[in-house]
Scaffold this motif. Structure first.
Motif, PDB file in Angstrom:
ATOM      1  N   UNK A 389       0.761  -1.374  -0.119  1.00  0.00           N
ATOM      2  CA  UNK A 389       0.095   0.068   0.144  1.00  0.00           C
ATOM      3  C   UNK A 389       0.833   1.280  -0.073  1.00  0.00           C
ATOM      4  N   UNK A 390       2.033   1.134   0.854  1.00  0.00           N
ATOM      5  CA  UNK A 390       2.951   2.299   0.757  1.00  0.00           C
ATOM      6  C   UNK A 390       3.490   2.606  -0.724  1.00  0.00           C
ATOM      7  N   UNK A 391       3.918   1.702  -0.996  1.00  0.00           N
ATOM      8  CA  UNK A 391       4.639   1.474  -2.490  1.00  0.00           C
ATOM      9  C   UNK A 391       3.601   1.838  -3.569  1.00  0.00           C
ATOM     10  N   UNK A 397       6.859   6.183   4.389  1.00  0.00           N
ATOM     11  CA  UNK A 397       6.673   5.270   5.523  1.00  0.00           C
ATOM     12  C   UNK A 397       5.575   5.386   6.410  1.00  0.00           C
ATOM     13  N   UNK A 398       4.948   4.443   6.614  1.00  0.00           N
ATOM     14  CA  UNK A 398       3.861   4.539   7.794  1.00  0.00           C
ATOM     15  C   UNK A 398       4.401   4.579   9.056  1.00  0.00           C
ATOM     16  N   UNK A 399       3.484   5.299   9.904  1.00  0.00           N
ATOM     17  CA  UNK A 399       3.904   5.319  11.174  1.00  0.00           C
ATOM     18  C   UNK A 399       3.634   4.225  11.856  1.00  0.00           C
ATOM     19  N   UNK A 400       4.005   3.751  13.073  1.00  0.00           N
ATOM     20  CA  UNK A 400       3.840   2.516  13.845  1.00  0.00           C
ATOM     21  C   UNK A 400       2.150   2.527  13.952  1.00  0.00           C
ATOM     22  N   UNK A 401       1.706   3.395  14.385  1.00  0.00           N
ATOM     23  CA  UNK A 401       0.194   3.511  14.505  1.00  0.00           C
ATOM     24  C   UNK A 401      -0.584   3.210  13.555  1.00  0.00           C
ATOM     25  N   UNK A 402      -0.314   3.856  12.256  1.00  0.00           N
ATOM     26  CA  UNK A 402      -0.922   3.675  10.980  1.00  0.00           C
ATOM     27  C   UNK A 402      -0.798   2.362  10.637  1.00  0.00           C
ATOM     28  N   UNK A 403       0.371   1.740  10.766  1.00  0.00           N
ATOM     29  CA  UNK A 403       0.881   0.415  10.053  1.00  0.00           C
ATOM     30  C   UNK A 403      -0.139  -0.560  10.975  1.00  0.00           C
ATOM     31  N   UNK A 404      -0.272  -0.357  12.150  1.00  0.00           N
ATOM     32  CA  UNK A 404      -1.034  -1.296  13.077  1.00  0.00           C
ATOM     33  C   UNK A 404      -2.653  -1.066  12.367  1.00  0.00           C
ATOM     34  N   UNK A 405      -3.155  -0.161  12.229  1.00  0.00           N
ATOM     35  CA  UNK A 405      -4.473   0.003  11.808  1.00  0.00           C
ATOM     36  C   UNK A 405      -4.577  -0.968  10.344  1.00  0.00           C
ATOM     37  N   UNK A 406      -3.523  -0.455   9.475  1.00  0.00           N
ATOM     38  CA  UNK A 406      -3.544  -1.256   8.488  1.00  0.00           C
ATOM     39  C   UNK A 406      -3.695  -2.658   8.512  1.00  0.00           C
ATOM     40  N   UNK A 407      -2.611  -3.197   9.238  1.00  0.00           N
ATOM     41  CA  UNK A 407      -2.692  -4.656   9.527  1.00  0.00           C
ATOM     42  C   UNK A 407      -3.862  -5.263   9.809  1.00  0.00           C
ATOM     43  N   UNK A 413      -9.184  -5.824   1.430  1.00  0.00           N
ATOM     44  CA  UNK A 413      -8.471  -4.887   0.750  1.00  0.00           C
ATOM     45  C   UNK A 413      -9.029  -3.504   0.630  1.00  0.00           C
ATOM     46  N   UNK A 414     -10.259  -3.518   0.369  1.00  0.00           N
ATOM     47  CA  UNK A 414     -11.162  -2.280   0.049  1.00  0.00           C
ATOM     48  C   UNK A 414     -11.167  -1.475   1.296  1.00  0.00           C
ATOM     49  N   UNK A 415     -11.254  -2.114   2.404  1.00  0.00           N
ATOM     50  CA  UNK A 415     -10.906  -1.285   3.742  1.00  0.00           C
ATOM     51  C   UNK A 415      -9.618  -0.821   3.938  1.00  0.00           C
ATOM     52  N   UNK A 416      -8.781  -1.585   3.685  1.00  0.00           N
ATOM     53  CA  UNK A 416      -7.279  -1.164   3.585  1.00  0.00           C
ATOM     54  C   UNK A 416      -7.032  -0.093   2.958  1.00  0.00           C
ATOM     55  N   UNK A 417      -7.565  -0.056   1.724  1.00  0.00           N
ATOM     56  CA  UNK A 417      -7.240   1.047   0.540  1.00  0.00           C
ATOM     57  C   UNK A 417      -8.013   2.484   1.424  1.00  0.00           C
ATOM     58  N   UNK A 418      -9.353   2.243   1.844  1.00  0.00           N
ATOM     59  CA  UNK A 418      -9.904   3.323   2.469  1.00  0.00           C
ATOM     60  C   UNK A 418      -9.172   3.886   3.535  1.00  0.00           C
ATOM     61  N   UNK A 419      -8.410   3.173   4.585  1.00  0.00           N
ATOM     62  CA  UNK A 419      -7.726   3.601   5.559  1.00  0.00           C
ATOM     63  C   UNK A 419      -6.371   4.202   4.892  1.00  0.00           C
ATOM     64  N   UNK A 420      -5.705   3.761   4.023  1.00  0.00           N
ATOM     65  CA  UNK A 420      -4.509   4.211   3.570  1.00  0.00           C
ATOM     66  C   UNK A 420      -4.615   5.371   2.817  1.00  0.00           C
TER      67      UNK A 420
END
Length: 430
Positions: A389-391, A397-407, A413-420
């Protein structure tokens, strides 16, 4: 492994000087190295991405009919054209493979801010847009000469009411304050005298055509910024733009919009701009070491965010189910092309990060994800999806907090895209 500073610099290049990466572009540019990536992003060349773009017709509407029934249909068409011209431009931004010229056209639209809310008609705004694109990376003196004879700008600043026997100072004041010199580099007398030089230009509102009426032009000698002569719009523009204050002002504006809203540019930038070469100036800014310094973060405006999201999702704005929905969402967020709120343009940076804008942005992101393509996420294992998603989005780079939410969203995938798309690291180009 790619250095974090390279990812940061490339992220800024693709989002600030481009309009966000298309799928796969960020990784491809990283693999080629920053110098090669910068050269590609700042390139001006034939753009195959625009090959299939169809420009809608924007006919001269002529005067509104007096018949109420015909008048209603007339104004409906005027409105539809105003939406259509905005969608057409956003299509250009999204489809371009080399969007640097569109990015600079967008910058100059905010600089020479002109609003269809007063101009009313799409045709004059389209003509102005083409003018800004033509000169976006050229000679600023040429751009200024064209803009002082641009119908939409003249009408927007009441220039058609500026006649020798009753001068209107709006264009003269804004030309010096907002377009060429900046506050403190001219006097009220300069404004009054410049207004006389701009007299006599008439505009056909519906077509944007400009004519010069010598009878309404002040042919007396006037004194502007210490120079006394008989001016017209072109000679006045040339004189004001030749001033050293102009080089400092434009260099500062470009630094402000592309690097930092909180720091002053190096004094050397004005020297770089002494020949008024826009391309040389913006290329110099893009190579400044500040591009690699984390403290120079900037928030995307709503249109910049929308365009970059569409590029990532492979969504063409005009092909979305409802152009009216796009119009409504962006307008609710505070920004729609061709409709700045004032001659000063739009707000900037953190002004866009409001609670109200957040609600509309999330809803618009959901709409885009529903209509977009998620292959960059669905084509990789869940364990690699967050980095993908970052690429995909060109995030350093995602922050630790954002990375946790995305994980927590890798199973959807649609929700991950929305969050990103709504993550701080995407909204703010760190």
């Amino acid at each position: 492994m790619t250095a974090a500073s390279d990812r940061l610099e490339l992220s800024r290049l693709v989002h600030r000087f481009g309009l966000g990466p298309k799928p796969g572009e960020y990784v491809q540019l990283l693999d080629g190295g920053i110098p090669q990536a910068r050269a590609r992003i700042l390139a001006r060349r034939a753009d195959p991405g625009l090959g299939a773009l169809v420009t809608p017709p924007f006919p001269n509407m002529g005067q509104a009919p007096s018949d109420p029934t015909l008048s209603k249909a007339y104004w409906q068409q005027v409105y539809e054209q105003s939406v259509s011209v905005a969608m057409w431009w956003m299509d250009r931004m999204v489809l371009a493979d080399y969007p640097f010229v569109e990015r600079m056209t967008w910058f100059w639209h905010g600089h020479w801010a002109t609003s269809i809310s007063k101009v009313s008609y799409a045709l004059p705004m389209k003509i102005q847009n083409d003018t800004l694109r033509t000169h976006a990376l050229g000679d600023f003196a040429d751009m200024s000469r064209a803009m002082v004879r641009d119908g939409a700008l003249i009408f927007w600043l009441d220039g058609e009411e500026n006649v020798a026997y009753a001068p209107n100072e709006n264009l003269g004041r804004e030309f010096m304050e907002l377009f060429t010199l900046g506050v403190g580099n001219y006097s009220q007398n300069d404004v009054h005298q410049a207004a006389l030089g701009f007299t006599g230009y008439q505009v056909d509102q519906t077509s944007g055509a400009v004519t010069f009426d010598a009878k309404n032009h002040d042919n007396s000698e006037v004194s502007v910024l210490g120079k006394r002569q008989v001016f017209d719009a072109v000679s006045l523009s040339d004189w004001i733009v030749s001033r050293p204050e102009n080089a400092k002002f434009i260099a500062r504006r470009l630094w402000f919009r592309f690097i930092s809203t909180t720091s002053e540019p190096p004094a050397s930038l004005a020297k770089v701009f002494e020949n008024r070469d826009i391309s040389l100036l913006i290329n110099t800014i893009a190579r400044n070491p500040a591009m690699r310094r984390p403290q120079y973060s900037q928030a995307k405006s709503p249109v910049e965010w929308f365009v970059s999201a569409c590029r990532a999702l492979r969504v063409t704005p005009s092909k979305l189910p409802s152009a009216g929905a796009v119009n409504w969402y962006l307008d609710s967020m505070g920004q729609f092309p061709f409709n700045p709120p004032s001659v000063g343009g739009w707000p900037y940076d953190e002004a866009w990060l409001t609670a109200a804008a957040t609600q509309y942005r999330i809803s618009l992101a959901y709409y885009l994800v529903q209509n977009g393509h998620l292959e960059p996420l669905t084509s990789v294992p869940k364990s690699k999806m967050v980095q993908a998603a970052a690429d995909w989005l060109g995030v350093a780079q995602w922050s630790t907090r954002t990375e946790r939410s995305l994980n927590q969203a890798v199973s959807d995938p649609a929700r991950l895209a929305l969050l990103a798309l709504n993550a701080p690291e995407y909204l703010v180009n760190a």
